[in-house]
Scaffold this motif. Structure first.
Motif, PDB file in Angstrom:
ATOM      1  N   THR A   6       9.691   7.625 -27.679  1.00 33.95           N
ATOM      2  CA  THR A   6       9.869   8.954 -27.109  1.00 33.95           C
ATOM      3  C   THR A   6      10.286   8.831 -25.647  1.00 33.95           C
ATOM      4  O   THR A   6       9.658   8.110 -24.876  1.00 33.95           O
ATOM      5  CB  THR A   6       8.566   9.759 -27.212  1.00 33.95           C
ATOM      6  N   CYS A   7      11.337   9.533 -25.264  1.00 32.93           N
ATOM      7  CA  CYS A   7      11.790   9.543 -23.886  1.00 32.93           C
ATOM      8  C   CYS A   7      10.793  10.336 -23.041  1.00 32.93           C
ATOM      9  O   CYS A   7      10.459  11.472 -23.395  1.00 32.93           O
ATOM     10  CB  CYS A   7      13.177  10.174 -23.809  1.00 32.93           C
ATOM     11  N   VAL A   8      10.331   9.749 -21.939  1.00 32.90           N
ATOM     12  CA  VAL A   8       9.344  10.449 -21.112  1.00 32.90           C
ATOM     13  C   VAL A   8       9.983  11.569 -20.300  1.00 32.90           C
ATOM     14  O   VAL A   8       9.295  12.390 -19.711  1.00 32.90           O
ATOM     15  CB  VAL A   8       8.597   9.479 -20.153  1.00 32.90           C
ATOM     16  N   GLY A   9      11.306  11.595 -20.275  1.00 28.49           N
ATOM     17  CA  GLY A   9      11.988  12.646 -19.527  1.00 28.49           C
ATOM     18  C   GLY A   9      12.133  13.920 -20.333  1.00 28.49           C
ATOM     19  O   GLY A   9      11.660  14.979 -19.944  1.00 28.49           O
ATOM     20  N   CYS A  10      12.776  13.821 -21.505  1.00 29.53           N
ATOM     21  CA  CYS A  10      13.059  15.024 -22.285  1.00 29.53           C
ATOM     22  C   CYS A  10      12.193  15.128 -23.533  1.00 29.53           C
ATOM     23  O   CYS A  10      12.296  16.091 -24.269  1.00 29.53           O
ATOM     24  CB  CYS A  10      14.537  15.053 -22.663  1.00 29.53           C
ATOM     25  N   ARG A  11      11.338  14.128 -23.750  1.00 32.88           N
ATOM     26  CA  ARG A  11      10.411  14.119 -24.882  1.00 32.88           C
ATOM     27  C   ARG A  11      11.107  14.000 -26.237  1.00 32.88           C
ATOM     28  O   ARG A  11      10.473  14.216 -27.268  1.00 32.88           O
ATOM     29  CB  ARG A  11       9.529  15.378 -24.896  1.00 32.88           C
ATOM     30  N   VAL A  44      12.859   5.813 -21.449  1.00 31.24           N
ATOM     31  CA  VAL A  44      13.601   6.944 -20.918  1.00 31.24           C
ATOM     32  C   VAL A  44      15.089   6.769 -21.230  1.00 31.24           C
ATOM     33  O   VAL A  44      15.596   5.650 -21.306  1.00 31.24           O
ATOM     34  CB  VAL A  44      13.360   7.076 -19.397  1.00 31.24           C
ATOM     35  N   HIS A  45      15.764   7.893 -21.429  1.00 35.62           N
ATOM     36  CA  HIS A  45      17.209   7.832 -21.643  1.00 35.62           C
ATOM     37  C   HIS A  45      17.896   7.342 -20.366  1.00 35.62           C
ATOM     38  O   HIS A  45      17.444   7.664 -19.273  1.00 35.62           O
ATOM     39  CB  HIS A  45      17.763   9.226 -21.978  1.00 35.62           C
ATOM     40  N   PRO A  46      18.993   6.617 -20.497  1.00 32.23           N
ATOM     41  CA  PRO A  46      19.733   6.182 -19.315  1.00 32.23           C
ATOM     42  C   PRO A  46      20.529   7.331 -18.716  1.00 32.23           C
ATOM     43  O   PRO A  46      21.753   7.267 -18.622  1.00 32.23           O
ATOM     44  CB  PRO A  46      20.643   5.064 -19.838  1.00 32.23           C
ATOM     45  N   GLU A  49      19.233  12.969 -15.588  1.00 37.40           N
ATOM     46  CA  GLU A  49      18.422  14.126 -15.960  1.00 37.40           C
ATOM     47  C   GLU A  49      17.045  13.688 -16.449  1.00 37.40           C
ATOM     48  O   GLU A  49      16.023  14.216 -16.017  1.00 37.40           O
ATOM     49  CB  GLU A  49      19.110  14.951 -17.059  1.00 37.40           C
ATOM     50  N   CYS A  50      17.043  12.732 -17.357  1.00 38.72           N
ATOM     51  CA  CYS A  50      15.770  12.308 -17.940  1.00 38.72           C
ATOM     52  C   CYS A  50      14.910  11.591 -16.911  1.00 38.72           C
ATOM     53  O   CYS A  50      13.700  11.803 -16.857  1.00 38.72           O
ATOM     54  CB  CYS A  50      16.024  11.415 -19.151  1.00 38.72           C
ATOM     55  N   VAL A  51      15.527  10.755 -16.081  1.00 35.06           N
ATOM     56  CA  VAL A  51      14.761  10.045 -15.064  1.00 35.06           C
ATOM     57  C   VAL A  51      14.178  11.041 -14.065  1.00 35.06           C
ATOM     58  O   VAL A  51      12.997  10.975 -13.718  1.00 35.06           O
ATOM     59  CB  VAL A  51      15.633   8.996 -14.344  1.00 35.06           C
TER      60      VAL A  51
HETATM   61 ZN   LIG Z   1      15.604  11.812 -22.457  1.00 35.28          ZN
END
Ligand SMILES: [Zn+2]
Length: 94
Positions: A6-11, A44-46, A49-51
């Motif tokens: 799971t990406c911690v930025g956008c879930r 996290v996505h590269p 926005e997500c970071v």
């Molecule tokens: Zn993300």
């Protein structure tokens, strides 16, 4: 099938290879390039926005269970450099 994280930025959930792994080293967030560093990792996505979202919501702190201050600046700098260097050679600067 690849493991899903799971990406911690956008879930959003994504396969391991679509995400970057981040670990905490001496209270600093570091990009785990080879996804092989010991300890807890946050995914996290590269993307900026997500970071950004993860930093704002302190999601890294929670995901990595770090107590106290966490230096996110090093990571955001690494990301900025990295994202700018990726297939974004439009502006002609080497
Ligand atoms: Zn993300």
């Amino acid at each position: 099938m690849e493991p899903v994280r799971t990406c911690v930025g956008c879930r959003a959930r994504a396969s391991r290879s679509d995400l970057l792994r981040v670990v905490a080293v001496d209270s600093s967030l570091v990009l785990d390039e080879r996804k092989a560093m010991p300890g807890r990792g946050a995914w996290v996505h590269p993307s900026n926005e997500c970071v950004d979202a993860a930093v704002r919501r302190r999601a890294f702190v929670r995901a990595l269970r770090v107590s106290g201050q966490l230096d996110t600046q090093t990571l955001t700098q690494t990301f900025t450099k990295r994202l700018n260097g990726y297939g974004n050679k439009v502006n002609g600067s080497k």
